[in-house]
Write an enzyme that holds these catalytic residues in place. Structure first.
Site, PDB file in Angstrom:
ATOM      1  N   LYS A  39      10.557 -27.873   5.141  1.00 44.94           N
ATOM      2  CA  LYS A  39       9.238 -27.513   5.667  1.00 44.94           C
ATOM      3  C   LYS A  39       8.313 -28.719   5.545  1.00 44.94           C
ATOM      4  O   LYS A  39       8.312 -29.417   4.520  1.00 44.94           O
ATOM      5  CB  LYS A  39       8.687 -26.315   4.882  1.00 44.94           C
ATOM      6  CG  LYS A  39       7.430 -25.689   5.496  1.00 44.94           C
ATOM      7  CD  LYS A  39       6.980 -24.467   4.698  1.00 44.94           C
ATOM      8  CE  LYS A  39       5.734 -23.799   5.275  1.00 44.94           C
ATOM      9  NZ  LYS A  39       5.276 -22.677   4.451  1.00 44.94           N
ATOM     10  N   SER A  88       4.100 -18.654   7.243  1.00 49.14           N
ATOM     11  CA  SER A  88       3.874 -19.947   7.852  1.00 49.14           C
ATOM     12  C   SER A  88       5.159 -20.751   8.073  1.00 49.14           C
ATOM     13  O   SER A  88       5.180 -21.667   8.880  1.00 49.14           O
ATOM     14  CB  SER A  88       2.945 -20.783   6.966  1.00 49.14           C
ATOM     15  OG  SER A  88       3.546 -21.032   5.704  1.00 49.14           O
ATOM     16  N   SER A 146       5.077 -16.599   2.985  1.00 47.03           N
ATOM     17  CA  SER A 146       5.484 -17.562   4.020  1.00 47.03           C
ATOM     18  C   SER A 146       6.959 -17.935   4.017  1.00 47.03           C
ATOM     19  O   SER A 146       7.428 -18.587   4.945  1.00 47.03           O
ATOM     20  CB  SER A 146       4.650 -18.840   3.907  1.00 47.03           C
ATOM     21  OG  SER A 146       3.342 -18.587   4.356  1.00 47.03           O
TER      22      SER A 146
END
Lengths: 102, 501, 504
Positions: free
Chosen positions: C84, C159, C183
């Site tokens: 990420k 997210s 997330s």
């Protein structure tokens, strides 16, 4: 009567260093008002004798020995860091003129 | 409403006839730890720009702080030395405001949970003792340093841009805040100075910082307000920032008393603001007006866990406290054979440490004291600096004293040597050599000068031959003049009397 | 195993690692296969913000060299991973999905990135995310949304939508996410993958660009529970650079995953959270969730209902605490030391340049949260908002403590609905926030949570997530239950859920 006015949003934007447009001020005022109304529900629970929690794990006294850059500590290359700056001069970060004081 | 921006002042005495000053002193001390408050970067003074930085003290995205245990220890020892209570549990807080010197745009500090609180420090002025209440002593971090380029040199206003060096960012600071100080008005400036002096001695005795004000290792903010005689409500205060010498503390306090009084006496209102002290002019000017109360949005620092010093640790640290400065000074006064009052003069001159170091370097105490509270104090005052900031070391002073004692310098020559050292001409020996200041100790050279002086003052010489030794001074004076003061007067006297007997 | 033979991209991480260790496949081959896949499908999915082909191939070659020299390889050596973009990687662009960090090359590695490199995991690229991890759909990325491979018109959650989507698109067998309010778990749920939020303090946050410091936690994303466990053991563990890092051994999650798959959950006490059911939950979500609970009961678990009344107030508490912390954490993006600078014309002051840059560099959701947090921390409002939220947090922790006296784990749906359509909730922040309703209490309490796929909702054919919650430092329980459920469901279906993902 909304709990967050356009003027209040302008003040928050100033504190947060956001140069919002007029259109954004209007837009955010409505949204923030809706959000604040929703989150105000935290006030519904009786919490008179409840202590606040700032940290999810009950740790205390996490200290570091006073040793300069022990193994495992990232050591930066100044040139690499300054190359990432929007502007640099004389081995320093160059920033626009600073208003105010100190 | 009139906001007095002018520099009108009321006379000091007149001001104090009408108003009582209330002071608050905030002193920041940089701890002399090896590493910064929240990262393991070194803290050395004067390193090349941006070489003592890491992701944490540069505030890079993703970086995190870790507390320096030695800094916490230093904070607790300062708290204990100030007779404070030590928190059983406290947290760091974030003080949020934007400033380019401050990499995260919040300062990691302590807010409503300081590590030390509620203590005091006793100071003496004019033979009277005053107890200064300590509100709190808390831990925080220093900011980086900006150099302003273009426009008016060095000042923020009018600069074209600034260059920032973050080496200083994150150096541990202890902020020590007094309770409101109310003393007889005419003593207020002296008490302010005495407090900062005493605090500096204490910090140095603890060994937690060199507390060198000229390097910014100790900085003082002077808060001052006046209230009309007889009233109980505090007036609006001004906050004079970064007053960076002992002398300036006294001068800034005095100046602000006079300025406030002038504003109030003319029916004006004091605005709450920060002010800057200007060393050269001895004046303050307006900084930032606090239109609205600052909203720093303090909240507990989530990246750091609470500090909960065990009572055992606190007691162990209490055991490491040095002799209290008062006891220490009493012992020194006895050793040096001087009164406590004389000792206070030494302390208030800010010269104690220099004198002790000069004695350690081999000078007798009376000589060391004489130089630092006499000639050197005079020069410091002339230059508007503290004696510790003069470019002469205790070892150099001790060397000068040694040269006098060895008969190689007279007092008069010694002053010239000191003058040379202060002018940057090098060590005492180098100055002696370069300026040719050695005492003329070669008897034959002296005798030539004496014979010349006797020849030039024949009538006086006759009187001396006739037994009037009081007249010998005239001959000696002439010899000293012809040797440009480089002769030892006592030896000259001996030789003159020998010649004329 | 999803496919036999050389179709490397469909194999599990555990399987790939074994193949590389045995010499059946080289790490370079495996990495190249994934790079090829990315080149082929990422135009459609947009899971990656940056693909580091060169770095990945070099890391893979180093693994092959190690093997050639006869060195022992780690349990995931040579396996590609999608990181990420919220973790710093030295010299590799790190944007956090924001314009304000466009082009930033961090001068240091996050601890998670360093541990991955040390374990010879091949970081193949940086994945898309909601800007600074603020969002539940990955639509708040400044670089455009990521699409859900199950239906390209739908969001992959957020997210960490990029990380989750990369797994489903077979672009990487492993990914790393960060979970502040869900997330990791919420994207896992809506993409049919496994996502774990470890106990707060067990994975270092050093180099994880902070959104909300007291809630953020990095964690593993994978297609199987065992793969997640193997990754968990690599990234977790004490880090002296993070003060909130717990100095304790990592729970034996790999062993727990194996045990769950082999032995099931007999004797385990499972609590169903009463608050996370009923109105507002899609019928298919409820159906698959309850079927799974019955399945676990059938495997010998003891199931009870748990009442946690304060959970109803977790969402508002979260939307005060997280914005408050973010308003402070994001203050450092000021155009002075790194990142974007706008308006530096010699006339504007530093203060003005900061405000102009933040205006241009932050998207609307980030601005909303910064202002909301600034509001909640302001003097006069602090007690009513931030202070009160921190008290609610205490009540939530107490509800968890009470529950864990009675049960070993708690379970609920991971999200109230399946993946929604791109654009559907963009301008209605309050409805968007509902996506994290069930995941948030765990972040507030700092304990551990996992989402594991539990089927496709009959009404839309989209994946449903089953959430498991465990007490702090008992992360192994998640893996035991998750692996047992995964095995039982795959047994029932006859194949892993991702066999049903439409071809790209």
């Amino acid at each position: 009567m909304p709990s967050i006015t356009r003027e209040e949003v302008a003040h928050l934007a100033k504190l947060s260093r956001l140069e919002l447009s007029d259109a954004e001020l209007d837009h955010f005022a409505g949204q923030l008002d809706a959000i604040v109304s929703a989150v105000a529900r935290v006030g519904e629970l009786p919490t008179e004798h409840v202590p606040p929690t700032s940290h999810p794990q009950p740790l205390t006294n996490v200290f570091r020995a006073d040793i300069v850059r022990p193994a495992g500590t990232p050591v930066l290359d100044r040139a690499e860091v300054l190359a990432q700056a929007p502007a640099a001069e004389d081995e320093r970060f160059r920033v626009p003129r600073i208003l105010g004081e100190d | 409403m009139s906001i007095a921006k002018t520099q009108e002042l009321l006379g000091f005495d007149e001001a104090l006839e009408r108003y009582d000053p209330v002071m608050g002193l905030e002193v920041h001390v940089e701890l002399g730890t090896n590493t910064k408050m929240f990262c393991s970067c070194p803290t050395e003074f004067g390193a090349a720009p941006n070489t003592q930085v890491c992701p944490t003290c540069l505030g890079l995205p993703g970086s995190l702080p870790v507390v320096n245990g030695a800094a916490v220890e230093g904070a607790i020892r300062i708290g204990l030395a100030l007779h404070c209570e030590i928190a059983q549990w406290c947290r760091f807080a974030r003080k949020n405001y934007f400033y380019p010197d401050m990499p995260k745009n919040f300062q990691t500090s302590q807010y409503d949970e300081p590590i030390s609180y509620n203590g005091y420090l006793d100071v003496e002025v004019d033979g009277r003792s005053f107890r200064i209440g300590i509100e709190r002593a808390h831990m925080e971090e220093d900011t980086g340093k900006s150099t302003h380029v273009g426009g008016a040199t060095g000042r923020i206003h009018g600069a074209d841009y600034s260059l920032v060096d973050y080496n200083r960012a994150g150096i541990p600071l202890i902020e020590i805040v007094t309770k409101p100080i109310e003393v007889p008005g005419h003593l207020a400036p002296a008490v302010a100075r005495a407090y900062v002096t005493e605090l500096r001695e204490l910090i140095r005795a603890l060994g937690v910082s060199e507390a060198r004000m000229e390097r910014g290792q100790m900085r003082c903010d002077v808060n001052l307000s006046l209230r009309p005689k007889g009233e109980t409500k505090f007036g609006t205060r001004s906050e004079t920032k970064n007053v960076n010498s002992l002398r300036s503390v006294e001068r800034a306090t005095r100046y602000e008393i006079q300025r406030h009084a002038a504003v109030l006496a003319s029916g004006g209102r004091i605005v709450q603001e920060t002010r800057h002290f200007h060393e050269n002019e001895g004046t303050t000017t307006s900084g930032r007006v606090k239109e609205e109360a600052e909203d720093y949005r303090y909240f507990p620092e989530p990246d750091l866990v609470p500090v909960a010093p065990s009572r055992e640790w606190v007691e162990q640290l209490r055991g490491t406290l040095p002799q209290s400065p008062t006891v220490h000074r009493r012992r020194l006064a006895a050793e040096w054979g001087i009164s406590e009052f004389d000792m206070q003069t030494v302390v208030n001159a800010g010269a104690l440490e220099q004198i002790v170091a000069t004695i350690d370097a081999g000078a007798p105490s009376d000589q060391a004291r004489k130089w630092w509270t006499g000639e050197l104090a005079r020069v410091a005052n002339e230059r508007g600096v503290d004696v510790g900031e003069l470019p002469i070391t205790p070892a150099q002073v001790a060397r000068v004293v040694g040269l006098i004692q060895g008969g190689e310098l007279t007092d008069k020559l010694a002053r010239q040597v000191v003058e040379g050292v202060l002018a940057g001409e090098g060590d005492p020996d180098a100055v002696v050599a370069a300026r040719g200041l050695k005492v003329v100790s070669d008897d034959s050279a002296l005798l030539a000068a004496i014979d010349a002086a006797i020849a030039a003052n024949a009538a006086v010489a006759e009187k001396i031959r006739a037994g009037n030794h009081a007249a010998v001074g005239v001959i000696i004076g002439a010899v000293m003049k012809s040797t440009r003061g480089q002769a030892d007067a006592a030896r000259v006297r001996e030789l003159v009397l020998g010649r004329l007997s | 195993m999803y496919a036999s033979g050389s179709d490397a991209i469909r194999r599990t991480a555990a399987d790939l690692a074994a193949a590389i260790a045995s010499g059946e496949l080289s790490a370079v081959e495996v990495t190249q296969a994934h790079l090829d896949r990315i080149a082929k499908v990422d135009d459609k999915v947009k899971a990656f913000l940056h693909v580091d082909a060169q770095g990945a191939l070099a890391a893979a070659a180093a693994v092959d060299a190690k093997r050639a020299k006869g060195e022992r390889l780690g349990p995931l050596a040579g396996v590609p991973l999608a990181l990420k973009d919220v973790f710093t990687t030295r010299g590799v662009p790190t944007t956090c999905g924001s314009r304000i960090l466009e082009g930033w090359l961090p001068p240091y590695d996050a601890t998670v990135a360093r541990r991955l490199r040390e374990a010879d995991v091949v970081i193949i690229g940086k994945t898309n995310m909601d800007e600074f991890a603020m969002g539940s759909s990955t639509e708040n990325s400044a670089y455009g949304p990521t699409r859900n491979p199950w239906d390209l018109e739908r969001v992959p959650g957020g997210s960490g939508g990029g990380s989750a989507a990369s797994l489903v698109a077979f672009e990487a067998p492993l990914a790393i996410g960060s979970d502040t309010g869900g997330s990791i778990r919420q994207p896992a749920a809506v993409t049919g993958t496994v996502g774990v939020k470890p106990t707060y303090g067990s994975v270092s946050r050093y180099g994880l660009v902070a959104f909300s410091s007291s809630l953020d936690q990095g964690g593993p994303c994978a297609r199987t529970v065992l793969d997640a466990a193997l990754l968990h053991e690599i990234i977790a563990g004490h880090d002296p650079l993070d003060s909130t890092s717990i100095d304790m051994p990592v729970p034996p999650v790999v062993a727990a995953a194996r045990r769950g798959a082999d032995e099931g959950v007999r004797g385990l006490r499972i609590g169903v959270v009463k608050q996370f059911d009923g109105e507002g939950y899609a019928p298919g979500v409820r159906q698959r969730f309850h079927e799974s609970v019955e399945l676990l009961a059938g495997l010998g678990a003891e199931v009870v209902e748990i009442d946690a009344p304060s959970f109803d107030h977790a969402l508002p508490a979260y939307y005060l605490i997280a914005p408050s912390e973010c308003s402070s954490n994001l203050a450092r993006f000021d155009a002075m030391r790194y990142g974007l600078r706008v308006g530096d014309d010699g006339v504007h002051s530093a203060e003005e340049v900061t405000a102009l840059t933040r205006e241009a560099g932050f998207g609307p959701e980030v601005k909303r949260r910064i202002m909301l947090g600034t509001y909640a921390l302001s003097s006069g409002y602090y007690d009513a908002y931030y202070g009160q939220a921190q008290k609610v947090r205490t009540l939530i922790i107490r509800d968890f403590e009470k529950a864990f006296e009675r049960v070993d784990v708690l379970v609920s749906p991971t999200t109230p609905t399946t993946a929604f359509k791109i654009g559907e909730r963009v301008d209605d922040p309050v409805s968007m926030y509902l996506a994290d309703l069930c995941t948030i209490p765990t972040n507030l309490a700092g304990n551990a949570g996992m989402s594991v796929p539990c089927g496709l909702a009959p009404e839309d054919g989209l994946p449903v997530g089953f959430q498991i919650l465990a007490p702090a430092l008992q992360d192994d329980r998640l893996y035991r239950v998750g692996a047992a459920l995964e095995a039982a469901l795959e047994d029932r279906w006859g194949h892993p859920i991702l066999e049903e993902v439409p071809a790209l």
